[in-house]
Design a protein around this motif. Sequence first.
Motif, PDB file in Angstrom:
ATOM      1  N   ASN A   1      23.271  38.607  11.452  1.00 41.56           N
ATOM      2  CA  ASN A   1      21.852  39.003  11.469  1.00 41.56           C
ATOM      3  C   ASN A   1      21.257  38.821  12.852  1.00 41.56           C
ATOM      4  OD1 ASN A   1      21.936  39.532   8.796  1.00 41.56           O
ATOM      5  ND2 ASN A   1      20.793  37.726   8.133  1.00 41.56           N
ATOM      6  N   ALA A   2      20.485  39.818  13.289  1.00 41.01           N
ATOM      7  CA  ALA A   2      19.799  39.692  14.562  1.00 41.01           C
ATOM      8  C   ALA A   2      18.540  38.848  14.412  1.00 41.01           C
ATOM      9  CB  ALA A   2      19.440  41.069  15.106  1.00 41.01           C
ATOM     10  N   GLY A   3      18.035  38.680  13.188  1.00 41.26           N
ATOM     11  CA  GLY A   3      16.816  37.911  12.970  1.00 41.26           C
ATOM     12  C   GLY A   3      15.591  38.773  13.246  1.00 41.26           C
ATOM     13  N   VAL A   4      14.624  38.207  13.987  1.00 40.81           N
ATOM     14  CA  VAL A   4      13.417  38.927  14.361  1.00 40.81           C
ATOM     15  C   VAL A   4      13.546  39.344  15.828  1.00 40.81           C
ATOM     16  CG1 VAL A   4      10.910  38.847  14.582  1.00 40.81           C
ATOM     17  CG2 VAL A   4      12.056  37.567  12.740  1.00 40.81           C
ATOM     18  N   THR A   5      13.442  40.628  16.083  1.00 37.27           N
ATOM     19  CA  THR A   5      13.543  41.128  17.450  1.00 37.27           C
ATOM     20  C   THR A   5      12.221  41.744  17.870  1.00 37.27           C
ATOM     21  OG1 THR A   5      14.403  43.245  16.672  1.00 37.27           O
ATOM     22  CG2 THR A   5      16.019  41.560  17.263  1.00 37.27           C
ATOM     23  N   GLN A   6      11.905  41.573  19.151  1.00 34.91           N
ATOM     24  CA  GLN A   6      10.665  42.118  19.705  1.00 34.91           C
ATOM     25  C   GLN A   6      10.977  42.851  21.003  1.00 34.91           C
ATOM     26  OE1 GLN A   6       8.218  38.077  18.857  1.00 34.91           O
ATOM     27  NE2 GLN A   6       7.006  39.690  19.830  1.00 34.91           N
ATOM     28  N   THR A   7      10.336  43.986  21.181  1.00 36.79           N
ATOM     29  CA  THR A   7      10.421  44.704  22.452  1.00 36.79           C
ATOM     30  C   THR A   7       9.043  45.219  22.817  1.00 36.79           C
ATOM     31  OG1 THR A   7      11.002  46.739  21.275  1.00 36.79           O
ATOM     32  CG2 THR A   7      12.819  45.414  22.174  1.00 36.79           C
ATOM     33  N   PRO A   8       8.723  45.277  24.126  1.00 36.48           N
ATOM     34  CA  PRO A   8       9.515  44.765  25.240  1.00 36.48           C
ATOM     35  C   PRO A   8       9.349  43.256  25.377  1.00 36.48           C
ATOM     36  CG  PRO A   8       7.446  45.607  26.058  1.00 36.48           C
ATOM     37  CD  PRO A   8       7.435  45.869  24.561  1.00 36.48           C
ATOM     38  N   LYS A   9      10.068  42.635  26.282  1.00 38.70           N
ATOM     39  CA  LYS A   9       9.902  41.213  26.580  1.00 38.70           C
ATOM     40  C   LYS A   9       8.701  40.993  27.496  1.00 38.70           C
ATOM     41  CE  LYS A   9      14.525  39.179  26.139  1.00 38.70           C
ATOM     42  NZ  LYS A   9      14.927  40.019  25.063  1.00 38.70           N
ATOM     43  N   PHE A  10       8.491  41.893  28.412  1.00 40.65           N
ATOM     44  CA  PHE A  10       7.380  41.813  29.360  1.00 40.65           C
ATOM     45  C   PHE A  10       6.721  43.181  29.463  1.00 40.65           C
ATOM     46  CE2 PHE A  10       8.520  37.676  30.984  1.00 40.65           C
ATOM     47  CZ  PHE A  10       9.894  37.638  30.887  1.00 40.65           C
ATOM     48  N   GLN A  11       5.404  43.180  29.695  1.00 43.16           N
ATOM     49  CA  GLN A  11       4.698  44.442  29.884  1.00 43.16           C
ATOM     50  C   GLN A  11       3.447  44.188  30.704  1.00 43.16           C
ATOM     51  OE1 GLN A  11       5.668  47.640  28.514  1.00 43.16           O
ATOM     52  NE2 GLN A  11       4.153  48.270  30.036  1.00 43.16           N
ATOM     53  N   VAL A  12       3.201  45.086  31.653  1.00 48.40           N
ATOM     54  CA  VAL A  12       1.959  45.057  32.417  1.00 48.40           C
ATOM     55  C   VAL A  12       1.218  46.360  32.150  1.00 48.40           C
ATOM     56  CG1 VAL A  12       0.902  44.889  34.689  1.00 48.40           C
ATOM     57  CG2 VAL A  12       2.989  43.602  34.202  1.00 48.40           C
ATOM     58  N   LEU A  13      -0.029  46.247  31.779  1.00 49.07           N
ATOM     59  CA  LEU A  13      -0.863  47.413  31.495  1.00 49.07           C
ATOM     60  C   LEU A  13      -2.101  47.401  32.379  1.00 49.07           C
ATOM     61  CD1 LEU A  13      -1.019  47.515  27.579  1.00 49.07           C
ATOM     62  CD2 LEU A  13       0.360  48.962  29.069  1.00 49.07           C
ATOM     63  N   LYS A  14      -2.687  48.558  32.531  1.00 50.36           N
ATOM     64  CA  LYS A  14      -3.997  48.641  33.162  1.00 50.36           C
ATOM     65  C   LYS A  14      -5.057  48.712  32.055  1.00 50.36           C
ATOM     66  CE  LYS A  14      -2.325  50.986  37.297  1.00 50.36           C
ATOM     67  NZ  LYS A  14      -2.415  52.201  38.140  1.00 50.36           N
ATOM     68  N   THR A  15      -6.238  48.238  32.389  1.00 52.02           N
ATOM     69  CA  THR A  15      -7.338  48.289  31.428  1.00 52.02           C
ATOM     70  C   THR A  15      -7.523  49.709  30.904  1.00 52.02           C
ATOM     71  OG1 THR A  15      -8.489  46.430  32.458  1.00 52.02           O
ATOM     72  CG2 THR A  15      -9.808  47.925  31.135  1.00 52.02           C
ATOM     73  N   GLY A  16      -7.618  49.817  29.582  1.00 56.42           N
ATOM     74  CA  GLY A  16      -7.832  51.112  28.955  1.00 56.42           C
ATOM     75  C   GLY A  16      -6.567  51.786  28.461  1.00 56.42           C
ATOM     76  N   GLN A  17      -5.420  51.345  28.931  1.00 57.36           N
ATOM     77  CA  GLN A  17      -4.176  51.938  28.462  1.00 57.36           C
ATOM     78  C   GLN A  17      -3.872  51.455  27.039  1.00 57.36           C
ATOM     79  OE1 GLN A  17      -1.388  50.777  31.663  1.00 57.36           O
ATOM     80  NE2 GLN A  17      -1.250  52.961  32.172  1.00 57.36           N
ATOM     81  N   SER A  18      -3.064  52.244  26.358  1.00 59.71           N
ATOM     82  CA  SER A  18      -2.626  51.870  25.014  1.00 59.71           C
ATOM     83  C   SER A  18      -1.123  51.626  25.028  1.00 59.71           C
ATOM     84  CB  SER A  18      -2.976  52.960  24.009  1.00 59.71           C
ATOM     85  OG  SER A  18      -2.284  54.148  24.328  1.00 59.71           O
TER      86      SER A  18
END
Lengths: 116, 112
Positions: A1-18
Amino acid sequence: NAGVTQTPKFQVLKTGQSMTLQCAQDMNHEYMSWYRQDPGMGLRLIHYSVGAGITDQGEVPNGYNVSRSTTEDFPLRLLSAAPSQTSVYFCASSYSMARGAYNEQFFGPGTRLTVL
Amino acid sequence: AQSVTQLGSHVSVSEGALVLLRCNYSSSVPPYLFWYVQYPNQGLQLLLKYTTGATLVKGINGFEAEFKKSETSFHLTKPSAHMSDAAEYFCAITGGGNKLTFGTGTQLKVEL
């Protein structure tokens, strides 16, 4: 089992982006949830789901949407990112309490989000 | 509604010394109580839990906690600290459902 996986590990956004934070589990858990972790504030519940097609708000839901079309996946959507959403986001899953006993919640490794 | 309060956001102990991390709770129904540990840049891992039954619960890595209803406490202890215990520890509560409410965390530092 992989368990609980999350992506991405890191993210940088600009204000207003989705963007969408992905969460998946392969343990056939009914219950899934999203938390945000901020220094000195512990973990706060954003949204949760008790099964496919059923979602509800937690303590800090504003600015976030969720859906649960399958048992395995529980994506978190930021509609219009704001600097206040800079945080570490954790997804967790467990069997439902409806099974009659408390079941441990398993946490993913987290997504570190920065909004500029 | 349920809540937990962790006393001390930072605790420092010497290697080999007793570890005591404090957690007090508030609940209108019989609580389920938990301690989680978070190592740097990782997710949370369950250390131990109290649901019903024996009030002294033992967890992983030599940690234990005692549920004291009269004191509304669930303090975490370990007789002898190890450098590898350095991490952030969270107390959490639920009133019987799946929704967990977390405390603000205690950062444990272990010094030589």
